[in-house]
Design a protein around this motif. Structure first.
Motif, PDB file in Angstrom:
ATOM      1  N   LYS B  26       0.857  -1.188   0.000  1.00 19.27           N
ATOM      2  CA  LYS B  26       0.000   0.000   0.000  1.00 19.27           C
ATOM      3  C   LYS B  26       0.882   1.222   0.000  1.00 19.27           C
ATOM      4  O   LYS B  26       1.677   1.435   0.913  1.00 19.27           O
ATOM      5  CB  LYS B  26      -0.849   0.003   1.270  1.00 19.27           C
ATOM      6  CG  LYS B  26      -1.893  -1.073   1.298  1.00 19.27           C
ATOM      7  CD  LYS B  26      -2.929  -0.778   2.367  1.00 19.27           C
ATOM      8  CE  LYS B  26      -4.019  -1.815   2.269  1.00 19.27           C
ATOM      9  NZ  LYS B  26      -4.147  -2.670   3.415  1.00 19.27           N
ATOM     10  N   THR B  29      -2.926   5.289   1.891  1.00 18.00           N
ATOM     11  CA  THR B  29      -4.135   4.789   2.538  1.00 18.00           C
ATOM     12  C   THR B  29      -5.343   5.418   1.843  1.00 18.00           C
ATOM     13  O   THR B  29      -5.211   6.289   0.983  1.00 18.00           O
ATOM     14  CB  THR B  29      -4.139   5.185   4.016  1.00 18.00           C
ATOM     15  OG1 THR B  29      -4.154   6.605   4.074  1.00 18.00           O
ATOM     16  CG2 THR B  29      -2.916   4.654   4.725  1.00 18.00           C
ATOM     17  N   GLN B  32      -5.591   9.150   2.383  1.00 22.25           N
ATOM     18  CA  GLN B  32      -4.599   9.885   1.599  1.00 22.25           C
ATOM     19  C   GLN B  32      -5.034  10.002   0.158  1.00 22.25           C
ATOM     20  O   GLN B  32      -4.841  11.039  -0.470  1.00 22.25           O
ATOM     21  CB  GLN B  32      -3.245   9.168   1.671  1.00 22.25           C
ATOM     22  CG  GLN B  32      -2.537   9.368   2.975  1.00 22.25           C
ATOM     23  CD  GLN B  32      -1.307   8.484   3.076  1.00 22.25           C
ATOM     24  OE1 GLN B  32      -1.024   7.706   2.162  1.00 22.25           O
ATOM     25  NE2 GLN B  32      -0.601   8.576   4.179  1.00 22.25           N
TER      26      GLN B  32
END
Lengths: 141, 147
Positions: B26, B29, B32
């Protein structure tokens, strides 16, 4: 500064009268004013003018101004020094103008007349009801 | 049965199979990503508004220059247009000289170009180019089509 009013008067005449024959005098004034400007430019600022026109012609397919700012500034300075004419701001000719002329306003178009209209029906004539207003779906619209 | 070659596992057996889960890495997130989208959207919004003004002003300048020279060209065109109309009229008079009952500039008796109380009417483009080679009419009608 009466020179700058010739094109405005011509356009006003053309718009009001809608007839090119009535605006020939103003048109001649406009053409002579333009030719006088070109004569003055030819006598004083010909090189700068030719450079500016050449740049506009070849800088872009449709005479964009932003490609030729340096030649424009040179030409503007030359014209201001020799002829005392300042370039108006970029939106001047897009703004609406108020013009005072001595030419009288033309009369508005007369309303249309229809001399051969038939007479209205007298009230004694039998009138049939409209065929769709017997009820049904069409009584609302 | 000695001496037969068989396909046997290597000595010590095979190595163990790695069957652990390896999820995708990732980089952002979820929050974000939403924040990044909103940030780029805001930047694009601001940039569009700023350049919209610039483009509008460029358009205004081009239109200004067009309005400035339009009267000059219109005056010259008017004079030439009226001269051409008078030439058309003379040509028509010359052609229809022997036709009985023909009034020049009118269709026998019907006035076409002079409307009483309303003055001047422009002729149609086909009437204007009636006495000329058709190629000039085609040129005029196709003007501006292949811009």
């Amino acid at each position: 500064m009466g020179h700058y009013n010739f094109p405005k008067e011509f356009m006003l005449c053309r718009q009001e009268e809608k007839d090119p024959r009535k605006c020939l005098a103003e048109g001649r004034a406009v053409t002579s004013c333009a030719l006088e400007f070109f004569r003055k430019v030819k006598s004083t600022c010909l090189d700068e003018f030719n450079q500016y026109a050449n740049c506009l012609d070849r800088g872009s397919p449709d005479l964009k101004f932003r490609m030729c700012r340096n030649t424009q500034s040179v030409f503007d300075k030359c014209v201001q020094d020799n002829m005392g004419m300042e370039r108006p701001y970029y939106g001047y000719f897009c703004a609406p103008k108020v013009i005072r002329t001595n030419r009288p306003r033309p009369a508005p178009e007369p309303p249309l007349e229809f001399p051969n209209t038939p007479d209205e029906l007298p009230d004694t004539m039998p009138r049939k009801p409209a065929p769709y207003s017997q009820g049904g779906g069409r009584q609302f619209f | 049965m000695a001496g037969v070659k068989q396909d046997m596992p290597p000595p010590g057996g095979y190595a163990a199979v790695n069957w652990t889960r390896v999820p995708a890495k990732k980089f952002f997130t979820g929050y974000q990503m939403i924040a990044g989208y909103l940030g780029l959207f805001a930047f694009g919004f601001w940039l569009t508004h700023r350049m919209h003004k610039v483009f509008k002003n460029r358009k205004i300048e081009q239109r200004s220059s067009h309005n400035a020279i339009f009267p000059i060209l219109l005056a010259e065109r008017d004079r030439e247009y009226l001269k051409q109309l008078s030439r058309n009229r003379e040509e028509e008079a010359r052609l229809m000289k022997d036709v009985p009952g023909w009034k020049v500039g009118q269709l026998y008796d019907l006035p076409i170009y002079e409307r009483p109380n309303r003055g001047f009417t422009d002729p149609e483009i086909c009437e204007f180019y009636a006495h000329a080679d058709p190629k000039y009419l085609w040129q005029r009608m196709e003007y501006g089509m292949f811009k």
